[in-house]
Motif scaffolding. Structure first.
Motif, mmCIF file in Angstrom:
data_model
loop_
_atom_site.group_PDB
_atom_site.id
_atom_site.type_symbol
_atom_site.label_atom_id
_atom_site.label_comp_id
_atom_site.label_asym_id
_atom_site.label_seq_id
_atom_site.Cartn_x
_atom_site.Cartn_y
_atom_site.Cartn_z
ATOM 1 N N ILE A 45 -12.694 38.651 -23.495
ATOM 2 C CA ILE A 45 -13.643 37.529 -23.397
ATOM 3 C C ILE A 45 -14.949 37.971 -22.761
ATOM 4 C CG2 ILE A 45 -14.023 35.355 -22.167
ATOM 5 C CD1 ILE A 45 -11.074 34.705 -22.647
ATOM 6 N N ILE A 102 -14.052 34.462 -28.598
ATOM 7 C CA ILE A 102 -13.733 34.036 -27.229
ATOM 8 C C ILE A 102 -12.795 32.838 -27.253
ATOM 9 C CG2 ILE A 102 -14.710 32.994 -25.149
ATOM 10 C CD1 ILE A 102 -17.186 34.734 -25.579
ATOM 11 N N GLN A 146 -16.940 40.050 -25.279
ATOM 12 C CA GLN A 146 -17.530 39.192 -26.304
ATOM 13 C C GLN A 146 -18.679 38.355 -25.748
ATOM 14 O OE1 GLN A 146 -16.986 38.902 -29.562
ATOM 15 N NE2 GLN A 146 -15.444 40.540 -29.601
ATOM 16 N N SER A 167 -14.562 43.089 -30.524
ATOM 17 C CA SER A 167 -15.246 43.125 -29.233
ATOM 18 C C SER A 167 -16.301 44.209 -29.166
ATOM 19 C CB SER A 167 -14.221 43.348 -28.115
ATOM 20 O OG SER A 167 -13.267 42.307 -28.107
#
Length: 341
Positions: free
Chosen positions: A211, A236, A214, A281
């Motif tokens: 997350i 995400i 990203q 990513s």
């Protein structure tokens, strides 16, 4: 059926009140003996003998050796000084012999057998073999019968003792098995908590790392490439939902007030999906599969998946999304320089 139930209830009640039950029995024997002494022409010494033979019966199971020794001393003293049998001797002596055989240690039980047979033979001669008209054979028969009687009482007591010790051994074994079961359950719970903690670490570390990567990529690409930013936000969202589902499934195991939720355990077959997720990513990942694909156990598949996941997460966390595989020769050269230093 009702009689058996009453016997079982009596045994359960009396098992925890041994001294009370034995005291009542000893009191009844004492009362009977004193009543006989009071209503006959016996002397006060006979009353003392009744007390010496009957009162120790209150401790015949809690203190079998002490109670048996007192009764034996009184009985042999009675044989030595009196020609008339005490009214409680036919009851008190067999009860003491039975208790010694059943509840005393083996050495004292064997001593009790010798003393009981000897005393029984002497009692047969003393009290049954001296009547007028009795022959030698009658005297020997009387001594033998009394000796066999007390020997039989000792044998029944010994069987009772073996049964009691067997039950105690079974009870102790059940207690040890219960302790072992509780320890195994505690160990299993500890292992399960460790597994859950490890799974939580893998889920949180991997998800948050993806997350964050990203989010950083979407922030930099927001002005130049809005589509890339939207793709990053979608990744995400998917990563967060997946992590939330996995965490809810793990935490439901610890809750007893809610139904458990189960998800599919990841394995080797989920590695391509993991690689694709890491690739979105920004990390350049290449997956190469060699050899024949075989079926592995769920535990082994989960271990392989977590190893790959942890490795990719560490690369993404510490080396950044633009990390790539370097030349192996440069790495070996750098290692040799470091060793020389």
């Amino acid at each position: 059926m009702q009689t058996t139930s009453m016997i079982e209830r009596w045994q359960r009640w009396s098992r925890g009140r041994v001294f009370v039950v034995d005291s009542v029995i000893a009191g009844l024997v004492t009362a009977f003996g004193l009543l006989v002494v009071a209503t006959s022409d016996l002397e006060w010494s006979d009353a003392a003998l009744v007390l010496a033979l009957s009162v120790p019966l209150a401790w015949r199971r809690t203190r079998p050796v002490l109670a048996g020794a007192v009764v034996a001393a009184a009985a042999f003293g009675h044989l030595a000084v009196s020609s008339d049998m005490s009214p409680v001797a036919p009851v008190a002596v067999p009860m003491a012999v039975y208790a010694l055989a059943a509840y005393a240690p083996r050495l004292w039980a064997n001593i009790a057998l010798v003393a009981a047979v000897t005393g029984g033979a002497l009692a047969g001669i003393r009290f049954f073999g001296q009547y007028e008209g009795r022959t030698l054979f009658d005297t020997v028969a009387s001594a033998t019968m009394v000796a066999l009687f007390v020997g039989g009482v000792w044998a029944f007591g010994r069987l009772r003792g073996l049964r009691v010790r067997e039950m105690e051994a079974l009870t102790e074994r059940n207690r040890l098995l219960e302790v072992e079961r509780l320890k195994e359950a505690e160990l299993a719970a500890t292992q399960e908590r460790t597994r859950i903690a490890r799974e939580m670490h893998d889920i949180v570390a991997h998800s948050l790392t993806a997350i964050i990567a990203q989010a950083d990529g979407g922030r930099y690409a927001a002005s130049a490439d809005p589509d890339a930013a939207a793709t990053a936000l979608t990744t995400i969202s998917e990563t967060g939902r997946r992590a939330l589902t996995d965490m809810r499934s793990l935490l439901s195991v610890l809750r007893e007030d809610a139904p458990r939720e189960f998800t599919t355990t990841p394995g080797i077959g989920d590695i391509p999906t993991l690689v694709e997720q890491i690739r979105t990513s920004g990390l350049e990942v290449t997956l190469a599969v060699t050899g024949e694909i075989r079926h592995v156990s769920d535990g082994l598949g989960l271990s392989v998946y977590r190893i790959v996941q942890e490795s990719l997460t560490n690369v993404l966390k510490h080396a950044g999304p633009r990390a790539h595989r370097g030349d192996p020769r440069l790495a070996r050269r750098h290692t040799r320089r470091r060793d020389r230093r």
